[in-house]
Scaffold this active site. Structure first.
Site, PDB file in Angstrom:
ATOM      1  N   THR A 148     -12.198  16.286  11.665  1.00 10.31           N
ATOM      2  CA  THR A 148     -12.307  15.479  12.877  1.00 10.31           C
ATOM      3  C   THR A 148     -10.947  14.959  13.338  1.00 10.31           C
ATOM      4  OG1 THR A 148     -13.067  13.293  13.622  1.00 10.31           O
ATOM      5  CG2 THR A 148     -12.955  13.603  11.262  1.00 10.31           C
TER       6      THR A 148
ATOM      7  N   TYR B 215     -15.090   6.297   7.601  1.00  8.20           N
ATOM      8  CA  TYR B 215     -15.396   7.684   8.016  1.00  8.20           C
ATOM      9  C   TYR B 215     -14.114   8.511   8.091  1.00  8.20           C
ATOM     10  CZ  TYR B 215     -16.731  11.577  11.123  1.00  8.20           C
ATOM     11  OH  TYR B 215     -16.930  12.827  11.676  1.00  8.20           O
TER      12      TYR B 215
END
Ligand SMILES: NC(=O)c1ccc[n+]([C@@H]2O[C@H](COP(=O)([O-])OP(=O)(O)OC[C@H]3O[C@@H](n4cnc5c(N)ncnc54)[C@H](O)[C@@H]3O)[C@@H](O)[C@H]2O)c1
Length: 353
Positions: free
Chosen positions: A132, A175
């Site tokens: 990501t 995250y």
């Protein structure tokens, strides 16, 4: 010398019932691959994606319900696969803040289970990991301005090129840490164990079969809200901008990374719409209002921790190595998303009547 893995062997997609995973499964099955899916179905609504895949491809798709935190289940699923697309993840920054241990176990340890299972095979399959843009952190060191169309860097050079893989990593949420940790392990296994593994750092992917919610998948979340006519809550000033990438382009990048694994082994590639597909939250909402003919009532909440005001992928490394580039403009792509979301809401309304 180990024998080549049979071309009849299945490909494994972890998280294959999810948004990107089911679109990838559909593409690979259409291209003649047998597809094995490992998914624990923890994402609400993804059973519908599995049903869709089964209707289209029947027994070409094999589904195993399992959790990437379970090393045994992962070893079984990886056994005999000729490629592993590792997409299963805890995907929301918000949930990583409320339960960092669960986030770590799924994203970081789960990825190690996948890598260890691949390493244990007589011949390691290609491993392609969905990372990501969050591994680059909040980008708060970059001077930015909002010229009315959303935040962008003051540096025209950076605004025109986007963020490249040479940007130092900086993890700004649990995250970000768990995905960044996994990202680095995948690259390390490529060098420490000569494993054919590579990392795709995705930015904002959207499109059909995305069960977007307030926590993750904002484009689909707002599209579903617009069709329902519900109010929307914006975290921050609504001028944060992202490079949107239609899921068909995202799965094309995964397939190309597998095809060109010898070229990209041990590399991370930024995959996103890039500077030409920049959209602010407010601009997307205005477009959704125009397309649906509805006015969306907005409420505003504080900016989320670690949220980037601007992010655009510099996808030129991927273009060079994968012979890939984004092909769908965000306006056409969002219309495609709305068409699917409208059909889904229509079907739900009929089912409830
Ligand atoms: N959608 C995006 O814009 C985007 C951006 C950057 C990175 N990514 C990454 O791409 C991947 C796919 O994202 P998505 O948008 O398709 O999300 P998604 O939530 O639709 O798909 C993830 C799938 O993984 C499954 N899953 C979750 N925890 C699991 C576990 N412990 N074991 C097995 N399966 C599990 C879920 O049930 C779901 O089907 C993720 O790794 C995500 O971090 C997505």
């Amino acid at each position: 010398v180990t024998a080549a893995i049979s071309t009849d062997a299945p490909v494994l997609i972890t998280g294959g019932a999810g948004f990107i995973g089911c679109n990838l499964a559909d593409k690979l099955a259409r291209e003649g691959c047998r597809v094995r899916i490992l998914d624990d179905l923890s994402r609400a609504g993804v059973e519908a994606n599995l049903d869709w895949l089964r209707q289209r491809h029947g027994s070409t798709i094999a589904f195993v319900r399992g959790d990437v935190r379970d090393a045994g289940a992962v070893h079984k699923a990886v056994a005999g696969a000729r490629a592993v697309f590792h997409l299963a993840a805890q995907v929301a920054v918000t949930c990583s803040l409320s339960d960092p241990l669960q986030d770590f176990a799924v994203n970081a340890q789960g990825t190690l289970h996948v890598l260890e299972a691949a390493r244990a095979q007589p011949q390691a399959p290609a491993v392609l990991f969905a990372s990501t843009n969050k591994v680059y952190g909040a980008l708060s060191d970059i001077p930015m301005r909002d010229d009315g169309g959303g935040w962008r860097p003051c540096s025209a050079e950076l605004a025109d090129a986007g963020v490249a893989e040479s940007r130092p990593l900086a993890f700004a949420s649990p995250y970000g840490c768990s995905k960044g940790c996994a990202d680095q392990y995948v690259l390390d296994y490529a060098s420490s164990f000569a494993m054919p593994a590579a990392v795709l750092r995705l930015s904002c992917v959207y499109g059909p079969r995305q069960m977007g919610g307030a926590d993750q998948g904002w484009v689909a979340h707002f599209a579903h809200s617009a069709l329902r006519g519900s109010d929307v809550e914006i975290c921050g000033d609504g001028q944060q901008t992202r490079d949107l990438l239609h899921v068909a382009d995202a799965v094309a990048a995964f397939a190309a990374a597998w095809r060109h694994i010898a070229r990209v082994q041990g590399l991370a590639l930024n995959i996103g719409g890039g500077p030409e597909q920049m959209v602010s939250v407010e601009r997307l909402l205005a477009y959704l209002e125009m397309e649906t003919g509805r006015t969306l009532r907005r409420t505003y909440a504080p900016t989320r921790m670690g949220d980037q005001r601007w992010y655009a992928s510099d996808w030129r490394r991927a273009a060079r190595l994968l012979e890939w580039s984004p092909s769908i403009s965000w306006r056409d792509g969002v219309r495609d998303l709305l068409a699917w979301a409208g059909l889904r809401q229509g079907a739900e309304a009929v089912a409830c009547a």
